[in-house]
Design a protein around this motif. Structure first.
Motif, mmCIF file in Angstrom:
data_model
loop_
_atom_site.group_PDB
_atom_site.id
_atom_site.type_symbol
_atom_site.label_atom_id
_atom_site.label_comp_id
_atom_site.label_asym_id
_atom_site.label_seq_id
_atom_site.Cartn_x
_atom_site.Cartn_y
_atom_site.Cartn_z
ATOM 1 N N ASN A 124 0.796 -1.237 0.000
ATOM 2 C CA ASN A 124 0.000 0.000 0.000
ATOM 3 C C ASN A 124 0.826 1.284 0.000
ATOM 4 O O ASN A 124 0.253 2.383 -0.040
ATOM 5 C CB ASN A 124 -0.969 -0.006 1.180
ATOM 6 C CG ASN A 124 -2.071 -1.036 0.965
ATOM 7 O OD1 ASN A 124 -3.026 -0.768 0.242
ATOM 8 N ND2 ASN A 124 -1.895 -2.211 1.521
ATOM 9 N N HIS B 181 1.575 7.714 -1.747
ATOM 10 C CA HIS B 181 0.180 8.038 -2.031
ATOM 11 C C HIS B 181 -0.241 9.445 -1.680
ATOM 12 O O HIS B 181 0.458 10.168 -0.972
ATOM 13 C CB HIS B 181 -0.717 7.058 -1.277
ATOM 14 C CG HIS B 181 -0.844 5.764 -1.997
ATOM 15 N ND1 HIS B 181 -1.433 5.659 -3.215
ATOM 16 C CD2 HIS B 181 -0.434 4.525 -1.647
ATOM 17 C CE1 HIS B 181 -1.397 4.392 -3.595
ATOM 18 N NE2 HIS B 181 -0.781 3.685 -2.665
ATOM 19 N N HIS B 182 -1.407 9.760 -2.144
ATOM 20 C CA HIS B 182 -2.084 10.993 -1.803
ATOM 21 C C HIS B 182 -2.321 11.008 -0.285
ATOM 22 O O HIS B 182 -2.501 9.960 0.347
ATOM 23 C CB HIS B 182 -3.421 11.029 -2.565
ATOM 24 C CG HIS B 182 -4.220 12.249 -2.264
ATOM 25 N ND1 HIS B 182 -5.193 12.279 -1.295
ATOM 26 C CD2 HIS B 182 -4.166 13.482 -2.808
ATOM 27 C CE1 HIS B 182 -5.708 13.492 -1.247
ATOM 28 N NE2 HIS B 182 -5.112 14.244 -2.170
ATOM 29 N N ARG C 197 -5.162 8.757 1.317
ATOM 30 C CA ARG C 197 -4.877 7.315 1.315
ATOM 31 C C ARG C 197 -3.735 7.009 2.293
ATOM 32 O O ARG C 197 -3.777 6.052 3.061
ATOM 33 C CB ARG C 197 -4.512 6.895 -0.122
ATOM 34 C CG ARG C 197 -4.210 5.431 -0.276
ATOM 35 C CD ARG C 197 -5.482 4.577 -0.203
ATOM 36 N NE ARG C 197 -5.156 3.181 0.056
ATOM 37 C CZ ARG C 197 -5.616 2.462 1.067
ATOM 38 N NH1 ARG C 197 -6.479 2.973 1.906
ATOM 39 N NH2 ARG C 197 -5.259 1.218 1.230
ATOM 40 N N ARG C 198 -2.722 7.840 2.262
ATOM 41 C CA ARG C 198 -1.583 7.644 3.167
ATOM 42 C C ARG C 198 -2.048 7.659 4.628
ATOM 43 O O ARG C 198 -1.659 6.831 5.440
ATOM 44 C CB ARG C 198 -0.555 8.756 2.939
ATOM 45 C CG ARG C 198 0.671 8.580 3.827
ATOM 46 C CD ARG C 198 1.531 9.819 3.848
ATOM 47 N NE ARG C 198 1.963 10.211 2.537
ATOM 48 C CZ ARG C 198 2.035 11.473 2.109
ATOM 49 N NH1 ARG C 198 1.706 12.473 2.900
ATOM 50 N NH2 ARG C 198 2.435 11.758 0.895
#
Ligand code: MSP
Length: 493
Positions: free
Chosen positions: A417, A422-423, A426-427
């Motif tokens: 993941n 990530h953005h 999401r992070r």
């Protein structure tokens, strides 16, 4: 609040503590800590067994009076508990007045109940084992089970009517399938009892170093008889804790605990212990590490290369209860480095570093959860029940096994993941989920690696560490500050 009474054996003080004693202590301590965190009122007893010929001979060899000798030696065991974070609630010493009074009082009850009689003992005795052996258990003047020399003794003594308890004991084993764990050892006990029980000599005339039997008889109590009674004297007035929930003992002393002890308790009209866990031996060069054989391993010898928690982890994770294993520093290093350092330490450090650098050191607020987030979280939440069940069935190894598996899954989850790529939303969800997983893991690990788990929980800013808190979901609070990344789990070099 439910009460829970757990014991270690009381240790002979003929020499200093060794790694085998640490093993017994760590098993008991882990369970005691777990039960406390799980809301039980725990009483955990340990102590020293200070009478008998073995101890008297050790004192004589040092040219010391027995009492002076045991005072010094007992202190080593007390310090040992302190140094290895053993959280016992009491430390019994059998040469102390409280214990002596208990023993004499219980003896009088046995006498009154007609459970003892006077007679003449003739048979084999081993000083090293402080144990009587039957003819069939001896070959070439050595006890088959221990390899120690035996001596033929003949003397007047008081017998405890053990033979009358053969049938009740067999019935008890049958109706309490978990009285003795692991199962292979239970079978040995059952067949020994089936083969026939002889009355037990519980006083000695030839020995001077012991508790005197009331009535000027010239006898002292047989060291094992009074040692077993220490489980009662340890409680002193806290009788609400009776019966014992768990006795932790090595396989060498199972017979005393699973046969003689319940028989004595039945004679006294007291409830029997619920479970006896009998673990195997730590070996060196294929032989039991023991004071008598001179093959000891000093637990302090490696404290410069590894912490107490590393020992604890190794002993519980590596050693199956039903087997003996060779104690190896190399195995300890491999186990600790591969699991605690590379898997758990790495996960903790990674998550905290990412939170520190991407979220200014605050636990982020999660966005919407995706399938993989829910999956790792539900694995973590379901672990609580599995670990509790494992500890309640005394399968401590399994508890660590499932915890490490979750850590492996969490390491895979982080790679899959990529919270670093990530953005922000999401992070945040991924890092929040990982913090929650770490919360569960470290709260559950507290009984096993108390010092390291406490540091990790401090690091994550988690205050409430009891198991009542762990049952809550999404309990880690967004906005909580994590500490500046630093390595807690250091590699053993
Ligand atoms: N004094 C008796 C116990 C009386 S309890 C009412 C006694 N003492 S001991 O010091 O010899 O052993 C205490 C415990 O240490 C036992 O459970 C024993 O199995 C354990 N160990 C001693 N050496 C060991 C290993 N090498 N490996 C694992 N455990 C070992 O017996």
């Amino acid at each position: 609040m439910h009460r829970f009474y757990i014991t270690t054996p009381i240790y002979y003080v003929n020499d200093k503590p060794h790694i085998g004693h640490l093993y017994t202590n760590v098993i008991a301590d882990t369970i005691a800590r777990f039960k406390r965190l799980d809301g039980f009122k725990v009483f955990f007893s340990t102590g020293t067994d200070e009478h008998g010929q073995k101890v008297a001979i050790a004192a004589k060899n040092k040219n010391l009076h027995s009492q002076d000798f045991v005072n010094t030696m007992s202190q080593y065991f007390r310090n040992f508990n302190h140094d290895f974070y053993i959280t016992s609630d009491t430390f019994v010493r059998t040469s102390e007045a409280t214990h002596k009074d208990y023993v004499r009082g219980l003896w009088l009850s046995l006498l009154k109940g007609n459970h003892v009689y006077q007679g003449k003992y003739s048979g084999w005795y081993s000083f090293k084992d402080e144990s009587f052996f039957q003819e069939s258990e001896v070959i070439n003047k050595k006890a088959i089970s221990t390899g120690n020399s035996v001596k033929w003794i003949e003397e007047d003594c008081f017998f405890f009517k053990l033979s009358q308890w053969q049938q009740p004991l067999l019935e008890y084993y049958k109706s309490h399938p978990f009285f003795i764990r692991p199962l292979n050892r239970k079978n040995e006990v059952v067949s020994f009892v089936k083969s026939g029980l002889k009355d037990l000599c519980i006083t000695r005339l030839s020995s001077r170093w012991g508790i005197r039997v009331p009535g000027n008889t010239g006898h002292v109590f047989y060291v094992w008889f009074e040692a077993l009674l220490s489980y009662l004297s340890a409680l002193d007035k806290k009788v609400d804790f009776w019966p014992v929930d768990i006795h932790v003992v090595g396989k060498d002393i199972l017979r005393f605990h699973a046969i003689y002890w319940p028989a004595i308790l039945m004679s006294l009209g007291l409830k029997l212990p619920k479970t006896i866990i009998s673990h195997g031996w730590l070996l060196q060069n294929g032989k039991k590490i023991s004071k008598s054989s001179g093959k000891t391993i000093d637990p302090y010898a490696f404290t410069n290369i590894c912490s107490t928690d590393y020992y604890r982890f190794y002993l519980i994770r590596q050693v199956p209860l039903d087997r003996d294993i060779h104690f190896s520093v190399l195995d300890l290093k491999l186990r600790v480095n591969s699991e605690l350092v590379n898997k758990l330490g790495n996960l903790l450090h990674r998550v905290c570093s990412l939170i520190f650098f991407h979220c200014n050191g605050f636990i982020p607020c999660p966005g919407s959860f995706q399938y993989e987030d829910t999956l790792i979280l539900s694995k973590a939440y379901s672990l609580v029940v599995v670990v509790r069940e494992a500890v309640n069935t005394q399968d401590l190894r399994k508890a660590l096994d499932v915890l490490i598996k979750l850590v492996i899954d969490a390491n895979i989850y982080i790679v899959d993941n990529k919270p670093w790529d990530h953005h922000i939303l999401r992070r945040s969800t991924v890092l929040y989920s990982l913090s929650e997983v770490l919360r569960i893991v470290f709260i559950l690990l507290q009984p096993f690696i108390p010092e390291l788990a406490a540091q990790a929980l401090d690091y994550l800013g988690i205050q409430d560490r009891s198991f009542s808190f762990i049952d809550k979901k999404f309990a880690i609070t967004p906005g909580k500050k994590v500490m500046k990344p630093r390595i807690i789990f250091k590699k053993i070099l």
